[in-house]
Design a protein around this motif. Structure first.
Motif, PDB file in Angstrom:
ATOM      1  N   ALA A 162       0.816  -1.219   0.000  1.00 52.81           N
ATOM      2  CA  ALA A 162       0.000   0.000   0.000  1.00 52.81           C
ATOM      3  C   ALA A 162       0.850   1.270   0.000  1.00 52.81           C
ATOM      4  O   ALA A 162       0.330   2.359  -0.249  1.00 52.81           O
ATOM      5  N   TRP A 163       2.148   1.134   0.250  1.00 50.52           N
ATOM      6  CA  TRP A 163       3.023   2.305   0.232  1.00 50.52           C
ATOM      7  C   TRP A 163       3.226   2.848  -1.188  1.00 50.52           C
ATOM      8  O   TRP A 163       3.562   4.029  -1.363  1.00 50.52           O
ATOM      9  N   VAL A 164       3.003   2.011  -2.189  1.00 51.82           N
ATOM     10  CA  VAL A 164       3.278   2.423  -3.571  1.00 51.82           C
ATOM     11  C   VAL A 164       2.402   3.607  -4.009  1.00 51.82           C
ATOM     12  O   VAL A 164       2.921   4.630  -4.465  1.00 51.82           O
ATOM     13  N   PRO A 165       1.055   3.513  -3.906  1.00 54.59           N
ATOM     14  CA  PRO A 165       0.257   4.677  -4.326  1.00 54.59           C
ATOM     15  C   PRO A 165       0.513   5.905  -3.480  1.00 54.59           C
ATOM     16  O   PRO A 165       0.433   7.041  -3.982  1.00 54.59           O
ATOM     17  N   ILE A 166       0.839   5.710  -2.192  1.00 51.20           N
ATOM     18  CA  ILE A 166       1.141   6.862  -1.333  1.00 51.20           C
ATOM     19  C   ILE A 166       2.411   7.550  -1.810  1.00 51.20           C
ATOM     20  O   ILE A 166       2.478   8.781  -1.914  1.00 51.20           O
ATOM     21  N   ALA A 167       3.440   6.745  -2.120  1.00 53.12           N
ATOM     22  CA  ALA A 167       4.704   7.318  -2.592  1.00 53.12           C
ATOM     23  C   ALA A 167       4.526   8.020  -3.938  1.00 53.12           C
ATOM     24  O   ALA A 167       5.003   9.149  -4.132  1.00 53.12           O
ATOM     25  N   LEU A 168       3.829   7.367  -4.867  1.00 52.27           N
ATOM     26  CA  LEU A 168       3.605   7.971  -6.183  1.00 52.27           C
ATOM     27  C   LEU A 168       2.794   9.256  -6.063  1.00 52.27           C
ATOM     28  O   LEU A 168       3.124  10.284  -6.687  1.00 52.27           O
ATOM     29  N   SER A 169       1.736   9.209  -5.254  1.00 54.16           N
ATOM     30  CA  SER A 169       0.880  10.390  -5.100  1.00 54.16           C
ATOM     31  C   SER A 169       1.631  11.528  -4.435  1.00 54.16           C
ATOM     32  O   SER A 169       1.439  12.700  -4.791  1.00 54.16           O
ATOM     33  N   PHE A 170       2.483  11.188  -3.481  1.00 52.74           N
ATOM     34  CA  PHE A 170       3.259  12.228  -2.794  1.00 52.74           C
ATOM     35  C   PHE A 170       4.192  12.941  -3.775  1.00 52.74           C
ATOM     36  O   PHE A 170       4.298  14.170  -3.772  1.00 52.74           O
ATOM     37  N   ILE A 171       4.852  12.183  -4.633  1.00 48.51           N
ATOM     38  CA  ILE A 171       5.767  12.773  -5.623  1.00 48.51           C
ATOM     39  C   ILE A 171       4.995  13.664  -6.591  1.00 48.51           C
ATOM     40  O   ILE A 171       5.383  14.812  -6.857  1.00 48.51           O
ATOM     41  N   PHE A 172       3.883  13.148  -7.125  1.00 51.30           N
ATOM     42  CA  PHE A 172       3.086  13.935  -8.065  1.00 51.30           C
ATOM     43  C   PHE A 172       2.464  15.155  -7.381  1.00 51.30           C
ATOM     44  O   PHE A 172       2.381  16.236  -7.979  1.00 51.30           O
ATOM     45  N   LEU A 173       2.014  14.987  -6.135  1.00 47.29           N
ATOM     46  CA  LEU A 173       1.386  16.097  -5.415  1.00 47.29           C
ATOM     47  C   LEU A 173       2.384  17.228  -5.182  1.00 47.29           C
ATOM     48  O   LEU A 173       2.056  18.406  -5.373  1.00 47.29           O
TER      49      LEU A 173
END
Length: 783
Positions: free
Chosen positions: A487-498
């Protein structure tokens, strides 16, 4: 037919025949429901991965089926089909459609270049319910208090923007995870026809090859094979529903009892923490539900509702019931729980079903990838994403776009997910969190839309967010607990894009504020006289600026250092407005800067966040024609009011040349012959040059109303300038944090925004301008 005419002449639902509605419903299968229809491949496999230990009873199986049934019923059917789909933004849907509605009804948008004239746009005054509303009418009671609160506090506006960006980032994350889990789950059916050792070395390479093939074909567009998408999804839905019916009658006809919500209670009571954690796998059954709303602009509400209610929903329910019926009679085979869908398929049909499943996974992945391209285009148009190269792969089908940088980034991330995880469980944990986060954001924004746009009771909005928000929060918590298990994957991706999106938005806002604070006063221009104190050479000088009023600093910077400029100057601003589309007849705002003899004009080209930008030659022609039409129709002495040069915000709405049938037309001839007889009912202004000039520009103007001599002279000068050629003057900005700024601001501006700016694209129309016609004026911005 021109693409713009297709977009703006879409018939309302009431005027569509049933044949048209059913045709759209059929076509929506391939675009909207590809992802949602793929979920039976991995829901049971992800749910029974490790959190639930199967037993000899059917309580766990029936409990999972009960959760799947009620989740599909409450979220996609009740929430999206009956409620959320009504909140369309002039036919468009998605996270940014909700944000756009709120921006218009409560003035909470953070777009810097907003104008009062934008509120006169046709689509600006249509609300999410499809009826014309007076935006100036105040909400009553608590709704008015909420509106005032949002408009008064910038912090709340930023929170709203961040909330919309989080939903957008999770959609982008879903664009990475859905192709990976869909293709990997489809390929996992090979496990039934080979040994475990062989399968280990075959599954990942085959999935990677399919993904490589999928992303490599993106630049061709989907319009060539799009006609095959709906038949593939239809075949898949009929296939899984038929297999489901067979399994129900063959293995356990009493499986319908699991539809009772009582089995959910028994499931949680028996499995406790393990059952709660398994909800992260169950929520995968609604993966792709958001596409019903996000892809609303391509179809109609009624067609999407019919397709889901009468085909997709019952097919999925039968498929899940069939799998549950099979598993309820095969407790002794532990591997059945791990393999999932394919083990419930009759042996004779496994290979054909495997082939259809792989095609279905590709179709579902394609829909998600296309949706990712679309939402990034919307973000870029609204100033929340760096400018990227957008290629329209079809001139007939609206919304078919391709973004090379995003495509290859998604491909590399997809391959990394498949190679790194190598199992459906962790991919499912990652995809589940992305999906449920988007739904939570939609629920929050939807509750605000109910109050501010639909003028409903606050209590109704509270009930909406409590009912659906509590269900989604339960699934969200079950997904979040698996942070270390994928579940860390979408959080990490979203954090970078955000971070990237917010830094870009913040830098763009500060740069615009600097432009506004440093714009040149009109008195400086008046003091120079009609010749601006410089030599006026033939031609049109097109100055690109972000300002919607005032004179940009780059103009004074240029004429101060090089005292020569063109006889006609146009300050061009290309801006986005918070509506999906701007009608062609409302495309341009044209006005004067200074008195008539200065020959300075301002032209603002307005685009919606889903509009298609025209090619450069057509845009240039429309631009010059819009100025010519403004000259013909202008009746004021100075265009700004006598003696009132400070106010350059009074502008005239002018449409594109194609939409304004009674306006000025322009033609450019290559030879010196008279090209065609003069059209009846028109008069012609022409400039005839010596034989060495190959291009001849003509304006054809209507006979009525008659234009005065002064306007004819002005049009004559504009034609001469167009013949001499256009030069494009663009600002090349170096943005730096001003002295005394905090270290965070210095890092954000000097490093973050500067990096994004240097690696982003310039204005769309400027990409193919000849370098000989382009002049960049360097400016340092201390923000």
């Amino acid at each position: 037919m021109d693409l713009e005419s297709v977009i703006y002449n879409k018939n309302p639902i009431k005027e569509q025949s049933w044949k048209t509605v059913l045709t759209l419903a059929y076509q929506s299968l391939g675009v909207v429901y590809g992802d949602l229809s793929t979920s039976p491949l991995y829901v049971y496999k992800s749910t029974f991965a490790e959190d639930i230990q199967h037993s000899e009873t059917n309580e766990e199986i029936f409990g999972v089926l009960s959760f799947v049934f009620w989740t599909l019923t409450l979220i996609p059917l009740l929430k999206y089909v009956f409620i959320v789909l009504r909140a369309d933004d002039n036919g468009e849907g998605g996270t940014f459609a909700l944000y756009s509605l709120l921006c218009r009804h409560a003035r909470v948008g953070l777009l810097p270049s907003t104008q009062l004239a934008d509120e006169d746009l046709t689509q600006y005054t249509i609300d999410g319910g499809g009826t014309v509303q007076d935006n100036k009418k105040s909400n009553v009671g608590s709704g008015l208090k909420l509106k005032s609160l949002l408009e008064k506090h910038k912090v709340l506006q930023r929170v709203l923007l961040v909330l919309a960006l989080i939903g957008t980032c999770m959609v982008i994350g879903d664009g990475v995870l859905t192709p990976a889990i869909s293709v990997f789950s489809a390929v996992s059916g090979l496990e039934l026809s080979m040994s475990k050792e062989q399968h280990r070395y075959v599954e990942v390479p085959v999935a990677c090859v399919i993904l490589l093939f999928l992303f490599a074909l993106q630049h061709y567009g989907t319009h060539r094979v799009g006609c095959l998408f709906a038949p593939v999804v239809l075949t898949w839905l009929l296939c899984i529903s038929a297999i489901g019916v067979y399994n129900i009658f063959h293995w356990n006809p009493h499986v319908y009892q699991a539809l009772s919500p009582y089995y959910m209670f028994k499931f949680l009571r028996k499995t406790q923490k393990g059952g709660w954690m398994s909800l992260g796998g169950i929520l995968l059954c609604i993966t792709g539900s958001e596409a019903m709303y996000a892809d609303l602009g391509h179809f109609s509400q009624l067609s999407i509702k019919i397709a889901f209610t009468f085909l997709v929903y019952p097919s999925l329910i039968l498929a899940y019931m069939g799998q549950a019926a099979y598993l309820s009679r095969h407790h002794e085979m532990e591997s059945d729980y791990r393999i999932g869908f394919y083990v419930s398929v009759p042996r004779l049909l496994r290979w054909p079903v495997l082939a259809i499943a792989i095609l279905q996974a590709v179709v579902g992945s394609q829909a998600v990838i296309t949706g990712t391209f679309s939402i990034i285009k919307q973000c870029s148009a609204l100033g929340c994403f760096p400018k990227v190269k957008i290629i329209h792969t079809s001139s007939k089908i609206h919304g078919q776009i391709y973004i090379p940088e995003i495509n290859w980034s998604l491909m590399l991330l997809c391959l990394a997910i498949v190679v790194g995880f190598r199992d459906t469980k962790r991919m499912g944990n990652a995809a589940g969190l992305a999906v449920i986060t988007v739904m939570l954001v939609t629920t929050c924004l939807m509750s605000l839309v109910m109050i501010l746009c639909w003028h409903k009771s606050v209590w109704l909005a509270v009930c909406f967010i409590l009912f659906f928000g509590s269900i989604e929060a339960l699934y969200f918590s079950a997904s979040l607990i698996k942070f270390l298990e994928g579940a860390w994957v979408p959080i990490a991706l979203s954090f970078i894009f955000l971070i990237a999106m917010y830094v870009w938005h913040y830098g763009t806002l500060k740069k615009y504020e600097f432009d506004v604070q440093n714009k040149v006063p009109i008195n400086w221009l008046l003091g120079l006289g009609p010749n601006l104190g410089i030599v006026r050479v033939k031609g049109i000088g097109l100055i690109h600026t972000e300002l919607v009023s005032g004179i940009p600093a780059i103009f004074s910077h240029f004429v101060t250092n090089l005292p020569a400029f063109h006889q006609v100057v146009i300050f061009l601003c290309i801006k986005s407005v918070p509506v999906p589309h701007v009608r062609p007849e409302e495309r341009f705002l044209v006005g004067r800067v200074g008195p008539k003899e200065y020959r300075l004009y301002r032209c603002i080209a307005r685009y919606g966040y889903r509009d298609v930008h025209k090619d450069d030659m057509e845009f240039e022609k429309d631009l010059v024609c819009s100025v010519a039409e403004f000259i013909r129709s202008d009746t004021s002495e100075y265009g700004l009011g006598l003696g009132n040069f400070e106010d350059d915000t009074k502008m005239t709405v002018v449409g594109t040349s194609a939409s304004n049938l009674e306006g000025v037309k322009m033609s450019i001839d290559d030879d010196q012959e008279d090209p065609c007889p003069q059209a009846e009912g028109t008069s012609e202004l022409r400039v005839v040059k010596s034989p060495i000039i190959r291009k001849r520009v003509r304006f054809v103007v209507p006979d009525s109303p008659q234009i005065d001599l002064e306007a004819r002279e002005e049009l004559h000068e504009l034609m001469e300038a167009k013949e001499a050629g256009m030069a494009f003057i663009m600002g090349h900005s170096y943005v730096r944090a001003k002295s005394g700024s905090s270290w965070i601001k210095k890092v954000v501006i000097n490093y973050g925004y500067d990096f994004l700016r240097r690696n982003s694209r310039g204005p769309t129309y400027a990409l193919s301008i000849p370098h000989a016609s382009t002049l960049e004026v360097g400016m340092i911005y201390h923000v």
